[in-house]
Design a protein around this motif. Structure first.
Motif, PDB file in Angstrom:
ATOM      1  N   SER A 115       0.689  -1.332   0.138  1.00  0.00           N
ATOM      2  CA  SER A 115      -0.122   0.099   0.041  1.00  0.00           C
ATOM      3  C   SER A 115       0.711   1.072   0.023  1.00  0.00           C
ATOM      4  O   SER A 115       0.465   2.263  -0.636  1.00  0.00           O
ATOM      5  CB  SER A 115      -1.081   0.138   1.265  1.00  0.00           C
ATOM      6  OG  SER A 115      -0.146  -0.226   2.482  1.00  0.00           O
ATOM      7  N   LEU A 116       1.990   1.330   0.712  1.00  0.00           N
ATOM      8  CA  LEU A 116       2.850   2.454   0.640  1.00  0.00           C
ATOM      9  C   LEU A 116       3.388   2.797  -0.542  1.00  0.00           C
ATOM     10  O   LEU A 116       3.541   3.938  -0.938  1.00  0.00           O
ATOM     11  CB  LEU A 116       3.706   2.421   1.991  1.00  0.00           C
ATOM     12  CG  LEU A 116       4.477   3.599   2.193  1.00  0.00           C
ATOM     13  CD1 LEU A 116       3.693   4.836   2.377  1.00  0.00           C
ATOM     14  CD2 LEU A 116       5.628   3.372   3.453  1.00  0.00           C
ATOM     15  N   PRO A 117       4.255   1.757  -0.893  1.00  0.00           N
ATOM     16  CA  PRO A 117       4.878   2.072  -2.502  1.00  0.00           C
ATOM     17  C   PRO A 117       3.807   2.230  -3.428  1.00  0.00           C
ATOM     18  O   PRO A 117       3.871   3.317  -4.316  1.00  0.00           O
ATOM     19  CB  PRO A 117       5.758   0.816  -2.575  1.00  0.00           C
ATOM     20  CG  PRO A 117       5.213  -0.251  -1.843  1.00  0.00           C
ATOM     21  CD  PRO A 117       4.571   0.573  -0.608  1.00  0.00           C
ATOM     22  N   PHE A 118       2.626   1.942  -3.466  1.00  0.00           N
ATOM     23  CA  PHE A 118       1.541   1.936  -4.249  1.00  0.00           C
ATOM     24  C   PHE A 118       1.062   3.325  -4.207  1.00  0.00           C
ATOM     25  O   PHE A 118       1.090   4.333  -5.255  1.00  0.00           O
ATOM     26  CB  PHE A 118       0.394   0.946  -4.067  1.00  0.00           C
ATOM     27  CG  PHE A 118      -0.769   1.253  -5.104  1.00  0.00           C
ATOM     28  CD1 PHE A 118      -0.866   0.647  -6.223  1.00  0.00           C
ATOM     29  CD2 PHE A 118      -1.773   2.281  -4.967  1.00  0.00           C
ATOM     30  CE1 PHE A 118      -1.881   0.621  -7.256  1.00  0.00           C
ATOM     31  CE2 PHE A 118      -2.763   2.268  -5.973  1.00  0.00           C
ATOM     32  CZ  PHE A 118      -2.802   1.630  -7.047  1.00  0.00           C
ATOM     33  N   GLY A 119       0.907   3.815  -3.215  1.00  0.00           N
ATOM     34  CA  GLY A 119       0.492   5.258  -2.942  1.00  0.00           C
ATOM     35  C   GLY A 119       1.559   6.595  -3.296  1.00  0.00           C
ATOM     36  O   GLY A 119       0.992   7.133  -3.987  1.00  0.00           O
ATOM     37  N   LEU A 120       2.611   5.923  -3.058  1.00  0.00           N
ATOM     38  CA  LEU A 120       3.651   7.080  -3.420  1.00  0.00           C
ATOM     39  C   LEU A 120       4.013   6.984  -4.655  1.00  0.00           C
ATOM     40  O   LEU A 120       4.290   8.170  -5.192  1.00  0.00           O
ATOM     41  CB  LEU A 120       4.828   6.477  -2.348  1.00  0.00           C
ATOM     42  CG  LEU A 120       5.072   6.769  -1.038  1.00  0.00           C
ATOM     43  CD1 LEU A 120       6.502   6.235  -0.314  1.00  0.00           C
ATOM     44  CD2 LEU A 120       4.979   8.349  -0.634  1.00  0.00           C
ATOM     45  N   GLY A 121       3.983   5.826  -5.352  1.00  0.00           N
ATOM     46  CA  GLY A 121       4.172   5.701  -6.730  1.00  0.00           C
ATOM     47  C   GLY A 121       3.190   6.437  -7.516  1.00  0.00           C
ATOM     48  O   GLY A 121       3.388   7.188  -8.765  1.00  0.00           O
ATOM     49  N   ALA A 122       1.924   6.237  -7.284  1.00  0.00           N
ATOM     50  CA  ALA A 122       0.747   7.053  -7.803  1.00  0.00           C
ATOM     51  C   ALA A 122       1.063   8.677  -7.714  1.00  0.00           C
ATOM     52  O   ALA A 122       0.700   9.077  -8.796  1.00  0.00           O
ATOM     53  CB  ALA A 122      -0.669   6.514  -7.264  1.00  0.00           C
ATOM     54  N   GLY A 123       1.313   9.033  -6.557  1.00  0.00           N
ATOM     55  CA  GLY A 123       1.259  10.367  -6.442  1.00  0.00           C
ATOM     56  C   GLY A 123       2.501  10.978  -7.253  1.00  0.00           C
ATOM     57  O   GLY A 123       2.443  11.949  -7.932  1.00  0.00           O
ATOM     58  N   LEU A 124       3.667  10.101  -7.294  1.00  0.00           N
ATOM     59  CA  LEU A 124       4.892  10.369  -8.036  1.00  0.00           C
ATOM     60  C   LEU A 124       4.317  10.636  -9.539  1.00  0.00           C
ATOM     61  O   LEU A 124       4.866  11.439 -10.210  1.00  0.00           O
ATOM     62  CB  LEU A 124       6.109   9.652  -7.914  1.00  0.00           C
ATOM     63  CG  LEU A 124       7.318   9.917  -8.688  1.00  0.00           C
ATOM     64  CD1 LEU A 124       7.812  11.066  -8.197  1.00  0.00           C
ATOM     65  CD2 LEU A 124       8.362   8.826  -8.555  1.00  0.00           C
ATOM     66  N   ALA A 125       3.615   9.803  -9.905  1.00  0.00           N
ATOM     67  CA  ALA A 125       3.225   9.565 -11.556  1.00  0.00           C
ATOM     68  C   ALA A 125       2.278  11.023 -11.609  1.00  0.00           C
ATOM     69  O   ALA A 125       2.374  11.795 -12.683  1.00  0.00           O
ATOM     70  CB  ALA A 125       2.302   8.389 -11.773  1.00  0.00           C
ATOM     71  N   VAL A 126       1.574  11.389 -10.553  1.00  0.00           N
ATOM     72  CA  VAL A 126       0.846  12.543 -10.786  1.00  0.00           C
ATOM     73  C   VAL A 126       1.837  13.780 -11.021  1.00  0.00           C
ATOM     74  O   VAL A 126       1.499  14.869 -11.839  1.00  0.00           O
ATOM     75  CB  VAL A 126      -0.307  12.875  -9.877  1.00  0.00           C
ATOM     76  CG1 VAL A 126      -0.949  14.101  -9.882  1.00  0.00           C
ATOM     77  CG2 VAL A 126      -1.406  11.764  -9.651  1.00  0.00           C
ATOM     78  N   LEU A 127       2.849  13.772 -10.256  1.00  0.00           N
ATOM     79  CA  LEU A 127       3.827  14.952 -10.253  1.00  0.00           C
ATOM     80  C   LEU A 127       4.636  14.826 -11.664  1.00  0.00           C
ATOM     81  O   LEU A 127       4.745  16.135 -12.050  1.00  0.00           O
ATOM     82  CB  LEU A 127       4.803  14.783  -9.059  1.00  0.00           C
ATOM     83  CG  LEU A 127       4.239  15.067  -7.674  1.00  0.00           C
ATOM     84  CD1 LEU A 127       5.200  14.845  -6.464  1.00  0.00           C
ATOM     85  CD2 LEU A 127       3.459  16.521  -7.602  1.00  0.00           C
ATOM     86  N   LEU A 128       4.992  13.628 -11.876  1.00  0.00           N
ATOM     87  CA  LEU A 128       5.821  13.657 -13.188  1.00  0.00           C
ATOM     88  C   LEU A 128       4.878  13.760 -14.456  1.00  0.00           C
ATOM     89  O   LEU A 128       5.473  13.537 -15.540  1.00  0.00           O
ATOM     90  CB  LEU A 128       6.672  12.399 -13.208  1.00  0.00           C
ATOM     91  CG  LEU A 128       7.572  12.270 -11.945  1.00  0.00           C
ATOM     92  CD1 LEU A 128       8.325  10.863 -11.992  1.00  0.00           C
ATOM     93  CD2 LEU A 128       8.552  13.505 -11.955  1.00  0.00           C
ATOM     94  N   TYR A 129       3.580  13.516 -14.593  1.00  0.00           N
ATOM     95  CA  TYR A 129       2.702  13.520 -15.458  1.00  0.00           C
ATOM     96  C   TYR A 129       2.910  14.439 -16.513  1.00  0.00           C
ATOM     97  O   TYR A 129       3.067  14.216 -17.796  1.00  0.00           O
ATOM     98  CB  TYR A 129       1.344  13.298 -15.378  1.00  0.00           C
ATOM     99  CG  TYR A 129       0.411  13.167 -16.201  1.00  0.00           C
ATOM    100  CD1 TYR A 129       0.487  11.785 -16.986  1.00  0.00           C
ATOM    101  CD2 TYR A 129      -0.387  13.958 -16.858  1.00  0.00           C
ATOM    102  CE1 TYR A 129      -0.543  11.626 -17.976  1.00  0.00           C
ATOM    103  CE2 TYR A 129      -1.371  14.082 -17.739  1.00  0.00           C
ATOM    104  CZ  TYR A 129      -1.385  12.772 -18.669  1.00  0.00           C
ATOM    105  OH  TYR A 129      -2.049  12.652 -19.574  1.00  0.00           O
ATOM    106  N   PRO A 130       3.378  15.850 -16.242  1.00  0.00           N
ATOM    107  CA  PRO A 130       3.584  16.705 -17.092  1.00  0.00           C
ATOM    108  C   PRO A 130       4.760  16.528 -18.146  1.00  0.00           C
ATOM    109  O   PRO A 130       4.837  17.149 -18.968  1.00  0.00           O
ATOM    110  CB  PRO A 130       3.754  18.074 -16.347  1.00  0.00           C
ATOM    111  CG  PRO A 130       3.080  18.087 -15.047  1.00  0.00           C
ATOM    112  CD  PRO A 130       3.200  16.327 -15.025  1.00  0.00           C
TER     113      PRO A 130
END
Length: 430
Positions: A115-130
């Motif tokens: 759960s923790l790496p999943f949440g962090l990974g999803a959040g990072l994808a949002v930041l890097l999406y641009p």
């Protein structure tokens, strides 16, 4: 005659490419062993170096010469066969009954380190999406890339982990057994999430989404309640007194290919069908009659996996990462390590594990390895990540796997903890 001549040229290119791949995989596998790494790590490195990241940088465009465009579809097909057989082995080795009694510690560590790496990974994808190349993505919006990156961060490489534990002589230790049990649960959870992401990414509308969900559910029900009982009857020594190893091998390989084809036709990746078929095969009957059959299948997959690594490496261009790419590499590696280590070590410590055990679990479960490459190739084929993020994630998979052995040896578990076996108590706690 032109077609025949063209076919002969393709065959020549494929044979030459296979010779280079297998030779490079062997050399780098041996080199990896000399520096305390699993051979598969060296094979992965060889696959990346045969692509544009190194071989393609040399004069003469060597990557295109060794792996020309007409040979790549054949190599891709061989890679998929090796991958399907490998995923059968992963499903075949999954012992669900053992996991049921693994205890509270294993369950807690598994859930938190997913759960923790999943949440962090999803959040990072949002930041890097641009910074994503939107022209390479199949869908608009950040949802699919975020879910996929989260699932990719949450994975642990079960087969590579088992290899590391064996080489460190920890496979029968308490920490080793805990790590393997946690990795098995984590991989099951991650593959379930990935299947959900595949359905979302490939569905073209509400009806298509509903159809894929229904077909996937029917496939699972058929495998559990039709295929598994049929295999038990077919392989039952009482019904078939002489079940030759050749017959059993034919049954298993045919079943793997048909199951992989079924999930491919549904719209899922072929690896899902192979994994599920491996999980429903009655291991007790196969092992009692012809244990060498699964070993032969495993050897075939190991022979073809270097082809998969090279096909993967052909899509990795480390030289083309650029400034943004370097930032993405650093961010992805940090998030991957922090998510896995903190999720596993913290929950293990809070659940009663010693400090050394908690740290060892955090280090071990951070290894991604081969399983990560499988997931990344699924994501690339679905176009939920672009080629630059694909390259970044391949680097992360290599780094997290390479650091596992040295960190574990540096930790130096106390002797009494290394020798104590995992023995669940009566109430199921570890």
């Amino acid at each position: 005659m032109a077609v025949s001549g063209s076919g002969e040229v393709v065959i020549g290119h494929v044979l030459a490419g296979l010779a280079v791949i297998l030779a490079a995989a062997h050399v780098f596998g041996r080199l990896a062993g000399k520096v305390g790494q699993p051979a598969v790590v060296g094979e992965i490195v060889a696959g990346v170096l045969l692509g544009p990241s190194l071989l393609g940088l040399l004069p003469g465009d060597l990557t295109e010469r060794v792996f020309p465009a007409d040979a790549r579809p054949v190599l891709q097909a061989l890679a998929q066969i090796g991958l399907v057989l490998f995923m059968f082995g992963i499903g075949y080795g999954l012992d669900v009954h053992r996991l049921k009694g693994a205890g509270r510690l294993v369950t807690t560590v598994s859930l938190s380190s997913v759960s923790l790496p999943f949440g962090l990974g999803a959040g990072l994808a949002v930041l890097l999406y641009p910074w994503y190349d939107k022209s390479q993505l199949a869908m608009d919006g950040v949802l699919a890339p975020a879910l996929f990156l989260g699932a990719a961060m949450a994975i642990t490489a079960f087969p590579v982990l088992a290899r590391i534990l064996a080489e460190e002589r920890m496979q029968r230790s308490r920490v080793g057994a805990l790590a393997l049990a946690c990795a098995a649960i984590e991989d099951v959870l991650a593959w379930c999430v990935l299947a959900f992401i595949v359905v979302i990414a490939t569905a073209s509308g509400p009806w298509s989404l509903g159809r894929m969900v229904l077909q996937s559910a029917l496939f699972l029900l058929c495998m559990v309640y039709v295929v598994r009982p049929a295999l038990r009857r077919l392989l039952d020594p009482g019904r078939c007194r002489v079940a030759s190893s050749g017959l059993i091998q034919t049954i298993l390989v045919t079943g793997v290919l048909v199951s992989a084809l079924a999930t491919h036709e549904i719209g899922l990746h072929a690896v899902f069908g192979a994994f599920v078929f491996g999980a429903v095969v009655p291991r007790d009957l196969v092992q009692a009659q012809s244990p060498e059959v699964t070993e032969r299948i495993e050897q075939t997959s190991l022979l073809l996996l270097p082809v998969f690594f090279t096909v993967t490496g052909l899509s990795v261009d480390l030289g083309g990462l650029g400034g943004h790419g370097i930032v993405m590499v650093v961010a992805v590696i940090l998030v991957a390590c922090v998510g896995k280590f903190a999720g596993a070590a913290t929950s293990a410590r809070l659940s009663g594990a010693s400090g050394h055990e908690a740290m060892a679990l955090g280090i071990l479960l951070n290894a991604r390895g081969l399983t990560e490459l499988v997931i990344l190739n699924v994501g690339l084929s679905l176009r939920v990540l672009d080629t630059r993020m694909f390259s970044v994630m391949v680097v992360m998979a290599l780094v997290t796997t390479l650091m596992t052995g040295p960190l574990l040896r540096r930790l130096r578990l106390p002797r009494e903890e290394e020798k104590s076996a995992l023995r669940p108590s009566v109430d199921g706690k570890v």
